[in-house]
Scaffold this active site. Structure first.
Site, PDB file in Angstrom:
ATOM      1  N   HIS A 192      -4.539  -2.944   7.870  1.00 11.40           N
ATOM      2  CA  HIS A 192      -4.011  -5.095   7.819  1.00 11.40           C
ATOM      3  C   HIS A 192      -4.800  -5.227   6.766  1.00 11.40           C
ATOM      4  CE1 HIS A 192      -0.720  -2.381  10.454  1.00 11.40           C
ATOM      5  NE2 HIS A 192      -0.198  -3.959   9.967  1.00 11.40           N
ATOM      6  N   CYS A 227       1.877  -2.027 -10.259  1.00 15.48           N
ATOM      7  CA  CYS A 227       0.660  -1.735  -9.717  1.00 15.48           C
ATOM      8  C   CYS A 227      -0.610  -3.514  -9.647  1.00 15.48           C
ATOM      9  CB  CYS A 227       0.407  -0.595  -9.835  1.00 15.48           C
ATOM     10  SG  CYS A 227       0.808   0.902  -8.931  1.00 15.48           S
ATOM     11  N   GLU A 277      -0.739   7.192  -0.899  1.00 18.56           N
ATOM     12  CA  GLU A 277      -0.355   6.231  -1.150  1.00 18.56           C
ATOM     13  C   GLU A 277       1.374   5.991  -0.808  1.00 18.56           C
ATOM     14  OE1 GLU A 277      -3.279   3.772  -4.011  1.00 18.56           O
ATOM     15  OE2 GLU A 277      -1.025   4.492  -4.629  1.00 18.56           O
TER      16      GLU A 277
END
Length: 118
Positions: A69, A25, A108
């Site tokens: 986005h 991550c 997520e």
């Protein structure tokens, strides 16, 4: 107590730079996020709703225009862009506009959820 929830989706990137460089991550990566907003009330309004789902349209616009986005580190202005921090951010945004907001969950991945419920 009556509870309703509504789900929203967006795709975005983030990077958790405080993690060790070898942590996956810590690298720039993205997710297809799911945001679930929960609203609660002890009684229903005159129409039989906790809140009309159509009244959550501003949250959809906010997510689409601000988060979808995008690179979340830039959007939120810090590098702690975890699902937990996103849940609190969306909770605070919703609570200011929809007082019936009681919790926000952020996913997520299909198997992970973070929830903010004060």
């Amino acid at each position: 107590m009556f509870r309703i929830t509504k789900e929203f989706h967006f795709s975005a990137s983030h990077q958790l730079t405080s993690l060790p460089p070898e942590h996956q991550c810590a690298r720039l990566h993205g997710h297809n996020y799911v945001v679930e907003v929960e609203l609660s009330a002890e009684t229903l309004n005159e129409h039989g709703f906790v809140r009309d789902y159509h009244e959550l349209a501003p949250l959809k616009r906010y997510i689409d225009e601000t988060f979808d986005h995008r690179h979340l580190n830039d959007v939120l202005g810090h590098d702690r862009v975890t699902a937990e921090c996103l849940a609190q951010h969306f909770y605070d945004w919703c609570k200011a506009r929809l007082p019936e907001t009681t919790a926000v969950r952020v996913s997520e991945t299909a198997k992970t959820w973070a929830e903010y419920r004060p």
